[in-house]
Design an enzyme around this catalytic site. Structure first.
Site, PDB file in Angstrom:
ATOM      1  N   GLY A  53       0.400  -0.984   0.131  1.00 22.51           N
ATOM      2  CA  GLY A  53      -0.171   0.044  -0.104  1.00 22.51           C
ATOM      3  C   GLY A  53       0.995   1.424  -0.226  1.00 22.51           C
ATOM      4  N   GLU A  54       0.904   1.671   1.042  1.00 22.09           N
ATOM      5  CA  GLU A  54       1.040   3.243   0.827  1.00 22.09           C
ATOM      6  C   GLU A  54       2.663   3.187   2.537  1.00 22.09           C
ATOM      7  OE1 GLU A  54       2.146   5.049  -1.652  1.00 22.09           O
ATOM      8  OE2 GLU A  54       3.337   6.342  -0.314  1.00 22.09           O
ATOM      9  N   CYS A  85       5.927  -5.291   0.489  1.00 20.91           N
ATOM     10  CA  CYS A  85       5.738  -4.123  -0.403  1.00 20.91           C
ATOM     11  C   CYS A  85       6.098  -2.829   1.190  1.00 20.91           C
ATOM     12  CB  CYS A  85       5.161  -4.183  -1.731  1.00 20.91           C
ATOM     13  SG  CYS A  85       5.780  -2.717  -2.964  1.00 20.91           S
ATOM     14  N   ILE A 140       5.209  -3.567  -7.364  1.00 21.97           N
ATOM     15  CA  ILE A 140       4.608  -2.905  -8.642  1.00 21.97           C
ATOM     16  C   ILE A 140       5.296  -1.279  -7.584  1.00 21.97           C
ATOM     17  CG2 ILE A 140       2.383  -0.918  -7.998  1.00 21.97           C
ATOM     18  CD1 ILE A 140       1.043  -4.285  -8.130  1.00 21.97           C
ATOM     19  N   HIS A 176       4.700  -8.539  -4.720  1.00 26.57           N
ATOM     20  CA  HIS A 176       3.676  -8.593  -4.596  1.00 26.57           C
ATOM     21  C   HIS A 176       3.165 -10.293  -3.943  1.00 26.57           C
ATOM     22  CE1 HIS A 176       1.820  -5.028  -3.281  1.00 26.57           C
ATOM     23  NE2 HIS A 176       2.661  -3.877  -4.270  1.00 26.57           N
ATOM     24  N   GLU A 178       0.534 -11.575  -3.073  1.00 30.36           N
ATOM     25  CA  GLU A 178      -0.664 -12.073  -3.327  1.00 30.36           C
ATOM     26  C   GLU A 178      -1.407 -11.607  -3.955  1.00 30.36           C
ATOM     27  OE1 GLU A 178       0.884  -9.626  -1.765  1.00 30.36           O
ATOM     28  OE2 GLU A 178       0.572  -8.142  -1.830  1.00 30.36           O
TER      29      GLU A 178
HETATM   30  N1  GLN Z   1       6.352   2.796  -3.120  1.00 28.84           N
HETATM   31  C1  GLN Z   1       5.239   2.299  -1.778  1.00 28.84           C
HETATM   32  C2  GLN Z   1       5.396   3.021  -0.287  1.00 28.84           C
HETATM   33  O1  GLN Z   1       6.844   3.507  -0.429  1.00 28.84           O
HETATM   34  C3  GLN Z   1       4.851   0.319  -1.745  1.00 28.84           C
HETATM   35  C4  GLN Z   1       4.365   0.105  -2.674  1.00 28.84           C
HETATM   36  C5  GLN Z   1       3.050  -0.855  -3.248  1.00 28.84           C
HETATM   37  O2  GLN Z   1       3.016  -1.350  -1.539  1.00 28.84           O
HETATM   38  N2  GLN Z   1       2.873  -1.726  -3.534  1.00 28.84           N
HETATM   39  O3  GLN Z   1       4.764   2.933   0.246  1.00 28.84           O
END
Ligand code: GLN
Length: 195
Positions: A53-54, A85, A140, A176, A178
């Site tokens: 996510g972020e 991620c 991603i 990822h 999942e």
């Molecule tokens: N670039 C995102 C971050 O810094 C991570 C990207 C992702 O989880 N697909 O949080």
């Protein structure tokens, strides 16, 4: 019955829920999934997933909701975690970014969006320690693991950069797992020792 908590403050939650269920099924284990948005549930979980996510948003919400110390306790009790991620970024020792308050569960430092500058997303067959066949890894805006401390073990590299890592009961991936039908990374993180 295994109780799996998917940290659901932000990010790709439902894909992880079905991936751990599939991994459990292949071991004849039923998995009850709980999506966690507040404190109080983590202590009841056998395993945890920290999704992508972020990372800035995830780390802020984990502190705000009081979930962060519960995740740290979970790992101190030697219970498994799969962090993917943004989840890996949050779980690391340092994300080289003041906006991410890391949990320091994995002895490694991370560079956020390292692949993102070159190419936004890609899929690659990845050799992962412990897996017989290559894993279809989806990256991603993926982070790169920059430095790995002596307590952590690199499970996979892509073009010389570590992209999967294990530290005690915590497995972290820059990609990822999942997002494919292949549940072998969830299997590796949660069911490996039972084989
Ligand atoms: N670039 C995102 C971050 O810094 C991570 C990207 C992702 O989880 N697909 O949080």
């Amino acid at each position: 019955m295994i109780r799996a908590g998917v940290i659901a403050v932000q990010g790709d939650v439902s894909e992880h829920a079905s991936a751990i269920q599939r991994a459990g099924e292949s071991h004849g284990q039923s998995v009850e999934v709980e999506k966690i948005r507040q404190s109080g549930s983590v202590p009841d979980c056998d395993v945890l997933l920290l999704p992508g996510g972020e990372s800035t948003a995830i780390s802020r919400l984990l502190s705000q909701e009081g979930i962060a110390p519960e995740i740290i306790d979970h790992v101190e009790s030697e219970k498994p975690v799969l962090a993917t991620c943004a989840g890996l970024i949050v779980a690391a020792a340092d994300a080289n970014d003041d906006r991410v308050d890391t949990l320091n569960l994995i002895d490694a430092t991370i560079n956020r969006n390292a692949f993102g500058r070159q190419v936004d997303s890609f899929e690659a067959p990845l050799d992962v320690a412990g897996l017989e066949r290559a894993f279809p890894a989806v990256f991603i805006r993926a982070p790169v693991i920059e430095t790995v401390g002596s307590n952590a073990e690199i499970l996979a590299t892509w073009e010389n950069d570590p992209v999967a890592i294990k530290h005690g009961p915590v497995v972290g991936t820059a990609f990822h797992p999942e997002l494919t039908e292949d549940a072998r990374i969830h299997d590796l993180a949660f069911f490996h020792e039972e084989d």
